[in-house]
Design an enzyme around this catalytic site. Structure first.
Site, mmCIF file in Angstrom:
data_model
loop_
_atom_site.group_PDB
_atom_site.id
_atom_site.type_symbol
_atom_site.label_atom_id
_atom_site.label_comp_id
_atom_site.label_asym_id
_atom_site.label_seq_id
_atom_site.Cartn_x
_atom_site.Cartn_y
_atom_site.Cartn_z
ATOM 1 N N ASN A 114 75.829 64.789 52.099
ATOM 2 C CA ASN A 114 76.497 63.802 52.945
ATOM 3 C C ASN A 114 75.305 62.870 53.391
ATOM 4 O O ASN A 114 73.931 63.226 53.538
ATOM 5 C CB ASN A 114 77.203 64.195 53.978
ATOM 6 C CG ASN A 114 76.507 64.391 55.344
ATOM 7 O OD1 ASN A 114 76.298 63.294 56.089
ATOM 8 N ND2 ASN A 114 75.808 65.613 55.622
ATOM 9 N N MET A 116 76.557 60.264 55.779
ATOM 10 C CA MET A 116 77.542 59.733 56.718
ATOM 11 C C MET A 116 76.965 58.875 57.695
ATOM 12 O O MET A 116 77.559 57.598 57.905
ATOM 13 C CB MET A 116 78.365 60.818 57.470
ATOM 14 C CG MET A 116 79.066 61.838 56.601
ATOM 15 S SD MET A 116 80.213 61.206 55.525
ATOM 16 C CE MET A 116 81.596 60.630 56.795
ATOM 17 N N PHE A 118 76.006 59.204 61.062
ATOM 18 C CA PHE A 118 76.606 59.430 62.374
ATOM 19 C C PHE A 118 77.743 58.123 62.632
ATOM 20 O O PHE A 118 77.879 57.517 63.560
ATOM 21 C CB PHE A 118 75.502 59.014 63.513
ATOM 22 C CG PHE A 118 74.404 59.947 63.546
ATOM 23 C CD1 PHE A 118 74.704 61.287 62.721
ATOM 24 C CD2 PHE A 118 73.324 59.762 64.410
ATOM 25 C CE1 PHE A 118 73.454 62.329 63.109
ATOM 26 C CE2 PHE A 118 72.363 60.807 64.332
ATOM 27 C CZ PHE A 118 72.346 61.986 63.915
ATOM 28 N N SER A 182 68.980 64.962 61.639
ATOM 29 C CA SER A 182 69.490 64.433 60.678
ATOM 30 C C SER A 182 68.852 63.461 59.763
ATOM 31 O O SER A 182 68.000 62.535 60.134
ATOM 32 C CB SER A 182 70.689 63.604 61.085
ATOM 33 O OG SER A 182 71.496 63.100 60.049
ATOM 34 N N ASN A 184 69.921 61.058 57.851
ATOM 35 C CA ASN A 184 70.682 60.014 57.438
ATOM 36 C C ASN A 184 70.467 58.739 58.299
ATOM 37 O O ASN A 184 71.103 57.809 58.266
ATOM 38 C CB ASN A 184 72.078 60.365 57.483
ATOM 39 C CG ASN A 184 72.310 61.590 56.183
ATOM 40 O OD1 ASN A 184 71.632 61.131 55.197
ATOM 41 N ND2 ASN A 184 73.149 62.400 56.465
ATOM 42 N N THR A 185 69.730 58.828 59.601
ATOM 43 C CA THR A 185 69.326 57.915 60.256
ATOM 44 C C THR A 185 67.990 57.716 60.452
ATOM 45 O O THR A 185 67.241 58.501 60.667
ATOM 46 C CB THR A 185 69.762 58.199 61.935
ATOM 47 O OG1 THR A 185 71.299 58.385 61.842
ATOM 48 C CG2 THR A 185 69.453 57.191 62.828
ATOM 49 N N LYS A 216 68.507 70.820 67.961
ATOM 50 C CA LYS A 216 68.983 71.068 66.624
ATOM 51 C C LYS A 216 67.656 70.455 65.728
ATOM 52 O O LYS A 216 67.297 69.215 65.774
ATOM 53 C CB LYS A 216 70.130 70.175 66.411
ATOM 54 C CG LYS A 216 70.754 70.979 64.728
ATOM 55 C CD LYS A 216 72.015 70.398 64.709
ATOM 56 C CE LYS A 216 72.373 71.150 63.368
ATOM 57 N NZ LYS A 216 74.155 70.689 63.107
ATOM 58 N N ASN A 245 69.843 71.792 60.584
ATOM 59 C CA ASN A 245 70.495 70.692 59.956
ATOM 60 C C ASN A 245 70.708 70.780 58.662
ATOM 61 O O ASN A 245 70.206 71.978 57.956
ATOM 62 C CB ASN A 245 70.042 69.454 60.662
ATOM 63 C CG ASN A 245 71.036 68.500 60.788
ATOM 64 O OD1 ASN A 245 71.781 67.931 59.816
ATOM 65 N ND2 ASN A 245 71.010 67.550 61.788
#
Length: 348
Positions: A114, A116, A118, A182, A184-185, A216, A245
Site C-alpha cells: 500500500n 495510501m 494517510f 510509515s 508513504n509520507t 510505532k 509497521n
C-alpha cells in the site's frame, strides 16, 4: 464460503473498492442492531482478557491501524471479535492521500503493498466521531488512536502538527500512538532518528497527559536503532512500543518480480513480514522492562501466530492484512484458537 467469494468476486475488484465494500458491511452490523447477536457468535468460550496500559482488553488480539482510518466501524469490528481497534493513521489536517491505485494484493504471498498516504478526514472530525462512539456506550473494543504527520507540514514543523492531533484526540482515546514509521509520507521515517524523535515524543506525551502513549516503529531499522528507540521510550516514560509497521523490503516474494516492480513504491505487509516482525519483538524485549507494553503486528495469520507472539513477550497482538484473505470470521477464528490452546496448556 468466504474463500469462494474472495476467489470469484473480490479478486476481480480493485482492492481499495473491495475494502470500502467490506467497511460498509461492518458498519451495518450495529446500525441493523446485529452487534450483540454477532458478538455472541464470534466470542470465545473462555476468558481471554488481558490487562495492559491500565485497561482491560477482552482479548489480546486487535485490528491494526490502517483498516479503520477514520474510526467509522469500531462497533462492528468489536462485534466481529477484535479486542481493540487502532484507528488511523489520523493527521491534524484532512488529506486525500496519494493518487489511486494505491493498494495492491500479492495473492501468492498473502500480502499487500500500500501507498495510501494517510488518507483521512483529519483530527477534528475524528475527535467528534470517536466521542459519539464512546458516548453511545455500544463499543466493546478498546479504542487506540494512531497519529501521523500531515503531508503538507515540513519535518521541521512536525512536532506542532503531532501536538495538534494529540490535543484533539488524546482526551477520547484509550491509548495514543505516534506513527513515525510509515514509508508513504515523505520524511516521516526520518523522525525515528533520536535527535528528532526525542523532542517529538516529549511534546506529545506532555499533551497526552494521562492517556497512555506508544510509538510505532518500522521493521527496517537496524538492531542498534531498535535498541536506542526502545531505550528512549522507556527513559521518556512512554507506555509502550508497537512493532512493526510495513516494510520496504521485497525479498523472498513468490509474486513474479515483474508484477512487484510494476506496482512500485509502498509498504509491504502480510505473511512475508512475519519473521522480521517477530525478531524485532524479541529484540525489544531484551531492552525494555517486563511490564512495558509491546504490541506485535506484522504477518499474523493464525491463533498459533498470535500465541507465538505472546510467548515471545508481546503484551497484545494486532493484525490487518490476513483480514483481507481470511474474511469476517478471522477474529473469531483467532479467539477460538487461543481458547483451544489455553485449554491444551491447562490439561497438560
Amino acid at each position: 464460503m468466504y474463500e469462494l467469494l474472495f476467489r470469484t468476486v473480490l479478486t476481480r475488484m480493485d482492492p481499495e473498492d473491495a475494502h470500502h465494500l467490506a467497511m460498509r458491511v461492518i458498519r451495518a452490523i450495529p446500525r441493523l442492531r446485529l452487534d450483540r447477536l454477532v458478538h455472541r457468535f464470534t466470542s470465545a468460550d473462555v476468558d481471554l482478557s488481558v490487562k495492559a496500559l491500565g485497561l482491560t482488553f477482552p482479548t489480546p488480539f486487535g485490528v491494526a491501524a490502517g483498516f479503520d482510518k477514520d474510526g467509522t466501524a469500531i462497533d462492528g469490528l468489536a462485534a466481529l471479535g477484535f479486542g481493540h481497534v487502532e484507528v488511523g493513521t489520523i493527521t491534524a489536517r484532512p488529506q486525500p492521500g496519494n493518487d489511486r491505485p494505491r493498494l495492491f494484493r500479492l495473492i501468492p504471498d498473502r500480502a499487500v503493498i500500500n501507498r495510501m498516504g494517510f488518507n483521512n478526514r483529519g483530527a477534528a472530525a475524528a475527535s467528534l466521531r470517536l466521542a459519539r462512539t464512546k458516548h453511545s456506550g455500544a463499543g466493546r473494543a478498546i479504542i487506540g488512536v494512531n497519529i501521523g504527520k500531515s503531508r503538507v507540514v515540513s519535518v521541521d514543523d512536525a512536532v506542532a502538527d503531532y501536538v495538534q492531533s494529540a490535543r484533539a484526540l488524546a482526551p477520547i482515546a484509550d491509548y495514543l500512538v505516534v506513527n513515525v514509521s510509515s514509508p508513504n509520507t515523505p520524511g516521516l521515517r526520518g523522525l525515528q532518528e533520536l535527535d528528532l524523535l526525542a523532542p517529538l515524543l516529549e511534546a506529545v506525551k506532555a499533551e497526552a497527559r494521562s492517556t497512555p502513549l506508544l510509538v510505532k516503529i518500522a521493521p527496517d531499522l537496524t538492531d542498534e536503532q531498535i535498541d536506542r528507540i526502545a531505550g528512549l521510550a522507556v527513559s521518556l516514560g512512554l507506555d509502550g512500543i508497537i512493532a512493526t509497521n510495513t516494510t520496504l523490503s521485497r525479498e523472498g516474494l513468490r509474486t513474479p518480480a515483474s508484477r512487484v516492480e510494476a506496482i512500485g513504491a509502498g509498504g509491504l505487509s502480510g505473511a512475508p513480514l512475519a519473521e522480521r516482525s517477530l525478531a524485532v519483538l524479541k529484540r525489544i524485549r531484551t531492552v525494555v522492562p517486563r511490564e512495558f507494553c509491546v504490541i506485535s503486528v506484522g504477518g499474523v495469520d493464525t491463533a498459533y501466530d498470535v500465541e507465538q507472539r505472546l510467548r515471545a513477550g508481546a503484551t497484545l497482538v494486532q493484525g490487518y492484512t490476513a483480514f483481507l484473505y481470511r474474511g469476517p470470521l478471522w477474529a473469531k477464528q483467532i479467539n477460538v484458537g487461543l481458547a483451544r490452546l489455553a485449554r491444551t496448556r491447562t490439561e497438560k
